[in-house]
Scaffold this motif. Structure first.
Motif, short mmCIF file in Angstrom:
data_model
loop_
_atom_site.label_atom_id
_atom_site.label_comp_id
_atom_site.label_asym_id
_atom_site.label_seq_id
_atom_site.Cartn_x
_atom_site.Cartn_y
_atom_site.Cartn_z
N GLN A 292 0.84 -1.20 0.00
CA GLN A 292 0.00 0.00 0.00
C GLN A 292 0.87 1.25 0.00
O GLN A 292 2.00 1.25 0.52
CB GLN A 292 -0.89 0.06 1.26
N VAL A 293 0.34 2.31 -0.57
CA VAL A 293 0.91 3.64 -0.40
C VAL A 293 -0.14 4.48 0.30
O VAL A 293 -1.34 4.17 0.25
CB VAL A 293 1.31 4.28 -1.75
N PHE A 294 0.29 5.52 0.98
CA PHE A 294 -0.67 6.36 1.70
C PHE A 294 -0.22 7.82 1.66
O PHE A 294 0.96 8.13 1.42
CB PHE A 294 -0.84 5.89 3.15
N ARG A 295 -1.18 8.69 1.89
CA ARG A 295 -0.93 10.13 1.95
C ARG A 295 -1.51 10.68 3.23
O ARG A 295 -2.65 10.36 3.59
CB ARG A 295 -1.56 10.84 0.75
N VAL A 296 -0.74 11.52 3.92
CA VAL A 296 -1.22 12.19 5.14
C VAL A 296 -1.28 13.68 4.85
O VAL A 296 -0.28 14.30 4.47
CB VAL A 296 -0.29 11.92 6.34
N LEU A 297 -2.46 14.25 5.01
CA LEU A 297 -2.66 15.69 4.84
C LEU A 297 -2.95 16.29 6.22
O LEU A 297 -3.89 15.88 6.90
CB LEU A 297 -3.83 15.95 3.89
N ARG A 298 -2.11 17.24 6.61
CA ARG A 298 -2.25 17.86 7.94
C ARG A 298 -2.60 19.33 7.79
O ARG A 298 -1.88 20.08 7.11
CB ARG A 298 -0.96 17.72 8.75
N HIS A 299 -3.68 19.75 8.44
CA HIS A 299 -4.06 21.15 8.52
C HIS A 299 -3.83 21.60 9.96
O HIS A 299 -4.33 20.97 10.90
CB HIS A 299 -5.54 21.35 8.16
N ARG A 300 -3.10 22.69 10.15
CA ARG A 300 -2.82 23.20 11.50
C ARG A 300 -3.40 24.60 11.64
O ARG A 300 -3.44 25.38 10.69
CB ARG A 300 -1.32 23.21 11.78
N GLY A 301 -3.81 24.90 12.86
CA GLY A 301 -4.35 26.23 13.14
C GLY A 301 -4.37 26.49 14.63
O GLY A 301 -3.87 25.69 15.44
N GLY A 302 -4.95 27.62 15.01
CA GLY A 302 -5.05 27.98 16.42
C GLY A 302 -6.21 27.28 17.10
O GLY A 302 -6.96 26.50 16.48
N LEU A 303 -6.38 27.58 18.37
CA LEU A 303 -7.47 26.97 19.12
C LEU A 303 -8.84 27.46 18.65
O LEU A 303 -9.86 26.87 19.00
CB LEU A 303 -7.30 27.27 20.62
N ASP A 304 -8.86 28.53 17.86
CA ASP A 304 -10.12 29.02 17.30
C ASP A 304 -10.58 28.20 16.11
O ASP A 304 -11.66 28.43 15.57
CB ASP A 304 -10.00 30.49 16.90
#
Length: 410
Positions: A292-304
């Motif tokens: 298998q191959v996989f992709r990880v997409l990460r979105h980061r932001g503040g506590l809001d």
């Protein structure tokens, strides 16, 4: 077998002539002083021993002056000379064997019986960890992370920096093996020796996670054919063809990959992170045993909740879709970071100021790193989550440090 008994198995590099302090006692002092606040350099280790009461020194089997009847701890010079002359492989093997002893041995039972410190309730990270611990996906295999760390303050005689590679468990960040990479070599060549050093750890059927440096065909074959383990590796531009193939296989809309995706949200330390992992079969991909191959997409932001950054990474594994679905792969990828990056390297850098330490003679940098691993893992066995908090609790309470290692009268 307690810690001092383990130390007696290590070969003493010194001449017998003029020897006062036994090797096991010197190493026991280093182990105990490393736990205490300020025990980050040899001078602080000597100071911890000098301030220890006589009964503590007696429990550590420190040399007793026949004329005064007092126990005299070794000097900083003696400690430095001994640590620099040790066989690094032998020391690492001794400490990792002690840390990875099976449950039920006397030392482990003693840790279970230790009363909780009175101030344990003020350890915020312990409460946060209990609150945030997610329910693990059923069917997860034992997993271990492999990664290297360069000691910025230490150098080889030829000017190169000391570089260590470690194997740590995802479950509790316990270091199962550590080796120093020879000068003018790389982590890739040290992988086999590292895994063989963890002889007491059953790697057969386990998952080994590694960063993009180890995404090599030879490493994949080594893990599968020699150690009978599985691999989860990150793919970056150091493998351009593989990277491009993975991108092509995982390109599409969220709807296209809805059945093979996993989503999770993490909140803490002043930020939020939203992660999406999608998988695809590794059909036609030229990489040993790839399933298998996989992709990880990460979105980061503040506590809001407002997102202000995005990161995408790709990976490959020999685990089939039946052995590891998207939730399992997400746990392995996340576990790698939590175990070795945050649980081992970050603690040694920040809490023990390892990169600021300029000890550089022979085996000395590696030996001090091994004792930092010992201190961290032992404190976690005792129930601590925040290592800095735990070190402040022990401070210069010598008896409490001995109790931590189950040293003293039996």
């Amino acid at each position: 077998m307690d810690l001092i008994d383990r130390f007696t198995l290590i070969s003493d590099p010194r001449s017998t002539r003029g020897r006062r302090h036994c090797l096991a006692s010197i190493l026991a002092i280093v182990a105990c002083a490393t736990v205490a606040v300020g025990g980050d350099c040899l001078t602080a280790i000597e100071q911890w021993a000098d301030n220890a009461p006589q009964h503590i020194l007696a429990d550590l089997h420190i040399w007793r002056d026949p004329f005064t009847g007092l126990h005299r701890p070794p000097s900083e010079r003696t400690i430095r000379r001994v640590l620099a002359a040790l066989d690094g492989d032998e020391l690492d093997a001794c400490l990792t064997t002690f840390l990875n002893r099976p449950p039920g041995l006397p030392a482990a039972e003693t840790h279970d019986r230790l009363p909780a410190p009175a101030s344990r309730r003020t350890e915020r990270e312990a409460r946060r960890a209990a609150h945030r611990s997610p329910t693990p996906a059923p069917g997860l295999l034992p997993a271990y992370a492999v990664d290297g760390k360069r000691l910025k303050g230490a150098r080889h005689p030829d000017g190169g920096r000391v570089h260590l590679i470690s194997l740590a468990a995802h479950l509790d960040a316990t270091v199962h093996a550590q080796r120093q990479i020879p000068a003018k070599s790389s982590e890739i060549g040290a992988l086999d020796a590292l895994l063989r050093q963890a002889g007491g750890t059953d790697l057969a059927g386990a998952v080994i996670t590694a960063d993009a440096l180890h995404t090599q065909r030879a490493s994949a074959r080594l893990l599968i054919e020699e150690h009978h383990a599985h691999y989860v590796m990150i793919v970056k531009a150091n493998q351009p063809t593989l990277h491009a193939t993975a991108i092509t296989a995982l390109t599409g809309t969220d709807t296209d990959f809805a059945a093979v995706s996993h989503r999770e949200t993490d909140r803490g330390h002043g930020r939020t992170e939203y992660r999406i992992l999608r998988t695809a079969p590794a059909d036609g991909i030229d990489f040993p045993y790839a399933a298998q191959v996989f992709r990880v997409l990460r979105h980061r932001g503040g506590l809001d909740g407002i997102r202000h950054s995005k990161e995408v990474c790709y990976g490959i594994t020999d685990l089939t879709a039946r052995q590891a679905g998207p939730a399992h792969l997400a746990a392995y990828v996340r576990g790698h970071w939590k175990a070795i990056e945050n649980g081992v390297h970050h603690v040694r850098d920040v809490t023990f100021a390892e990169d600021a330490c300029q000890a550089r003679t022979a085996t000395l940098p590696r030996a001090l790193a091994a004792f930092r691993n010992l201190a961290t893992d032992t404190l976690r066995r005792a129930g601590h989550v925040n290592i800095a908090h735990a070190r402040r609790e022990h401070g210069y309470d010598h008896q409490r440090v001995l109790d931590l290692f189950n040293l003293g009268p039996k």
